[in-house]
Design an enzyme around this catalytic site. Structure first.
Site, PDB file in Angstrom:
ATOM      1  N   ARG A 185     -25.256  -1.390  14.652  1.00 19.29           N
ATOM      2  CA  ARG A 185     -24.451  -2.146  13.692  1.00 19.29           C
ATOM      3  C   ARG A 185     -24.927  -1.945  12.257  1.00 19.29           C
ATOM      4  NH1 ARG A 185     -23.756  -4.230  18.474  1.00 19.29           N
ATOM      5  NH2 ARG A 185     -21.928  -5.518  18.936  1.00 19.29           N
TER       6      ARG A 185
ATOM      7  N   CYS B 107     -28.238  -2.447  19.933  1.00 16.40           N
ATOM      8  CA  CYS B 107     -27.267  -3.270  19.209  1.00 16.40           C
ATOM      9  C   CYS B 107     -27.469  -3.347  17.698  1.00 16.40           C
ATOM     10  CB  CYS B 107     -27.268  -4.685  19.790  1.00 16.40           C
ATOM     11  SG  CYS B 107     -26.911  -4.757  21.563  1.00 16.40           S
TER      12      CYS B 107
ATOM     13  N   ASP C  47     -20.688   0.066  20.545  1.00 10.69           N
ATOM     14  CA  ASP C  47     -21.931   0.129  19.769  1.00 10.69           C
ATOM     15  C   ASP C  47     -22.954   1.082  20.365  1.00 10.69           C
ATOM     16  OD1 ASP C  47     -22.582  -1.467  21.981  1.00 10.69           O
ATOM     17  OD2 ASP C  47     -23.846  -2.835  20.818  1.00 10.69           O
ATOM     18  N   ASN C  48     -22.885   1.334  21.657  1.00  7.57           N
ATOM     19  CA  ASN C  48     -23.786   2.262  22.339  1.00  7.57           C
ATOM     20  C   ASN C  48     -23.303   2.398  23.766  1.00  7.57           C
ATOM     21  OD1 ASN C  48     -25.823  -0.464  21.795  1.00  7.57           O
ATOM     22  ND2 ASN C  48     -25.223  -0.026  23.900  1.00  7.57           N
TER      23      ASN C  48
END
Length: 494
Positions: A84, A80, A275-276
Site C-alpha cells: 500500500r 500489506c 495487494d499481493n
C-alpha cells in the site's frame, strides 16, 4: 487552465496515434474519474478471466471484457503495508521506510511529508474517498484524512489483529472501525465488511456530481479470517473462500451499476487488482496462485505478480490482453498525468504508463528493471522476460495445510531466521518455515512458475542484472549485502 488544456490536447494526440481504429477519434476528458479496487491477499488465479477453473466472477469478467487484462502486473513487496505504501506514494516501500507490515502496536507510519496520490488528486480538484483498510499507520497520527482523503470509512490495519485472529485471538485488542477521525464501532461483525464498504462506495459515487472523483476501495477480504455475509454464505457451493469471492464479485457489480446510474461510467478509469498474492499457509481459506511459485511474503511470482484489470470506455482497449510489465507504483504518475495533477516533489519510482493503458505501447522490454524486496533484503530483479533471484532465505508453507481456517503446522523458527526472512515475527504465527533459494535466473516468458534455473546457460544476463541492481542497493540498501541506502526517506514516527 492552460496546463489542463495542453494536457488534454497532448492526450488526444497520444490516443490518435494508438494501434486500433477504435482509438483514432477518441476524445479524452481532461480529468477522468478514478476507481481503484484493491483486494487483500487475492491470488493470481482467483479471477475467472485469469483462471477458468476458479469460481465464476461474472461482474469482474464483464469489466475485463470492457477493458484490458494485464498479465504482468506487480506490487513492490508481497505484504500489506509495503504494498500500500508503494501504491499510494509511487515509490518503493523501502524508499519511504515502510517495508513489511504494521500492526496494532506499531509506532511508525507514512511520513506526513510524503505526497500521496489522494493528496495530489485533491489538489487538482478531485473529491477523494476511501472505504476499507488503510494500513499505513495507526490513525491518531497517520489518519488517511491527513493524507488526502476527504472521507474514510474502514479499519486501520488487517482484520486478523482482532479477536477473530485464527490462532492469537486472546492476545488481540478490539478492532476499531473508523469514520473519518472517529471510532464508531469495535469488533464489528466481519461478515458485513464487504457489504458495508460497497454500500459506502456506492453512496460516494452517487454524491458526486460536477466534480471528478477518486474512489479507493481497499477491501478487507479475502485476508484471513475470511467471512461472507448471510446472503452469500454457502452460495457458491464451493466452500467459504469461493463464497467470499462471489460476494466480492457482487461488490464490483454494485460499483459498476453506481457508475452507470451516475452517468459517469464512460468518464471513469477503473483498476481492479490485489495487494499481493495468496496467504497459502491457510489452505482452503487462501487464494489460488494460478500456477505461479509460492505466494504472499515471498518475492516469487506468486507473491508479487497479481491479477489486474483496467477499463476506461473508448480509451483502454476492450476485450484485450497486455503482457507489458507494469508496477502498482506506475498508477500514481499515470493517474496524475491524466488528471493534470502535479507529481510529488520527492523522487518516485513509478513511470507514467498512459501509453500502455491506451494500447499504444505493447513492448515488454520498454521499461527499466523492477526490483523486489522482502523487508529490507533485495531478493530479485526483473528485466524484460528475465528474472534473477539473488541467494536468499524465503518462507514456504510448513507441512500440510488445513481446511478449518487455521494455518499450517507451526514452524520451528529461530528469532534470527525470522528477522532475516524480512517479515519479522509474522512468519511463526502463520505456519511457515524458512527455505533457501540459490542464485537463479528464470525466463518468465516460458517459465512463470520459476522452476528452471537458466543461470548457467546465460551468465552474461546474470552478470548484467547483478550490475543493474547495484544502483538500487546504493539508493535503498540491502540487508543481504549489508549495504545502507543513501536515498531512504524518513518513516513517520509517533
Amino acid at each position: 487552465m492552460l496546463h489542463k488544456f495542453l494536457l488534454s490536447l497532448n492526450l488526444m494526440m497520444l490516443l490518435m496515434t494508438t494501434s486500433g481504429g477504435d482509438f483514432a477519434a477518441a476524445q479524452a476528458p481532461a480529468q477522468p474519474n478514478f476507481v481503484l479496487i484493491f483486494f487483500d491477499d487475492l491470488g493470481y488465479g482467483d479471477f475467472h478471466c485469469f483462471n477458468p477453473d476458479t469460481v465464476p466472477t461474472p461482474n469482474i469478467d464483464a469489466v475485463c471484457k470492457s477493458g484490458t487484462r494485464f498479465t504482468d502486473f506487480y506490487v513492490s513487496q508481497a505484504v500489506c503495508t509495503a504494498s500500500r505504501a508503494s501504491l499510494l506514494s509511487g515509490s518503493y516501500a523501502n524508499r519511504v521506510g515502510l517495508e513489511g507490515a504494521l500492526n496494532h502496536t506499531s509506532r511508525t507510519g507514512i511520513n506526513p511529508d510524503e505526497e500521496l496520490l489522494p493528496e495530489l488528486l485533491q489538489e487538482a480538484g478531485y473529491r477523494t474517498g476511501m472505504f476499507g483498510k488503510w494500513h499505513l499507520g495507526n490513525p491518531d497520527l497517520f489518519n488517511p484524512i491527513d493524507h488526502g482523503f476527504q472521507t474514510w470509512y474502514g479499519i486501520p490495519y488487517s482484520n486478523d489483529n482482532t479477536r477473530y485472529h485464527p490462532v492469537l485471538a486472546d492476545e488481540m485488542p478490539p478492532l476499531p472501525m473508523f469514520e473519518d477521525r472517529k471510532v464508531i464501532e469495535h469488533d464489528m461483525d466481519q461478515r458485513l465488511f464487504t457489504k458495508r464498504l460497497t454500500e459506502r462506495s456506492v453512496d460516494f459515487i452517487a454524491g458526486t456530481h460536477d466534480q471528478p472523483f477518486f474512489l479507493y476501495l481497499p477491501h478487507v477480504m479475502p485476508h484471513v479470517p475470511i467471512f461472507a455475509s448471510e446472503s452469500f454464505e454457502g452460495r457458491s457451493g464451493r466452500g467459504l473462500y469461493a463464497d467470499v469471492l462471489t460476494e466480492l464479485d457482487w461488490s464490483v457489480g454494485q460499483i459498476m451499476q453506481a457508475l452507470r446510474d451516475a452517468d459517469c461510467l464512460d468518464n471513469t478509469f477503473i483498476v481492479i487488482t490485489s495487494d499481493n498474492g495468496p496467504f497459502l499457509s491457510y489452505g482452503s481459506h487462501a487464494g489460488n496462485n494460478g500456477g505461479l511459485r509460492e505466494g504472499k511474503l515471498t518475492t516469487f511470482e506468486g507473491g508479487v505478480r497479481v491479477p489486474m484489470i483496467a477499463s476506461w470506455p473508448n480509451h483502454i482497449p476492450a476485450d484485450s490482453t497486455c503482457n507489458d510489465v507494469i508496477s502498482s507504483m506506475d498508477l500514481l504518475p499515470t493517474f496524475c498525468k491524466l488528471a493534470s495533477a502535479r507529481l510529488p516533489s520527492h523522487a518516485i519510482d513509478g513511470i507514467d504508463r498512459t501509453g500502455v493503458f491506451v494500447g499504444q505501447s505493447r513492448q515488454i522490454e520498454d521499461r527499466e528493471p523492477l526490483y523486489f524486496y522482502s523487508g529490507n533484503e533485495l531478493q530479485a530483479v526483473r528485466s524484460g522476460h528475465w528474472k534473477l533471484h539473488f541467494a536468499h532465505e524465503y518462507l514456504t508453507v510448513n507441512g500440510e495445510t488445513r481446511d478449518d481456517g487455521k494455518p499450517a503446522s507451526w514452524g520451528q523458527l529461530q528469532p534470527q531466521s525470522i528477522e532475516q526472512s524480512g517479515v519479522g515475527g509474522i512468519a511463526s504465527r502463520h505456519g511457515y518455515r524458512v527455505a533457501q533459494q540459490a542464485l537463479a535466473l528464470y525466463d518468465l516468458s516460458t517459465d512463470p512458475s520459476e522452476s528452471n534455473n537458466r543461470a548457467a546457460e546465460f551468465p552474461e544476463i546474470v552478470e548484467q542484472l547483478i550490475k543493474d541492481s547495484q544502483s538500487i542497493r546504493d539508493e535503498l540498501g540491502d540487508a543481504i549485502t549489508g549495504q545502507k541506502g543513501s536515498a531512504v526517506r524518513a518513516v513517520g514516527r509517533k
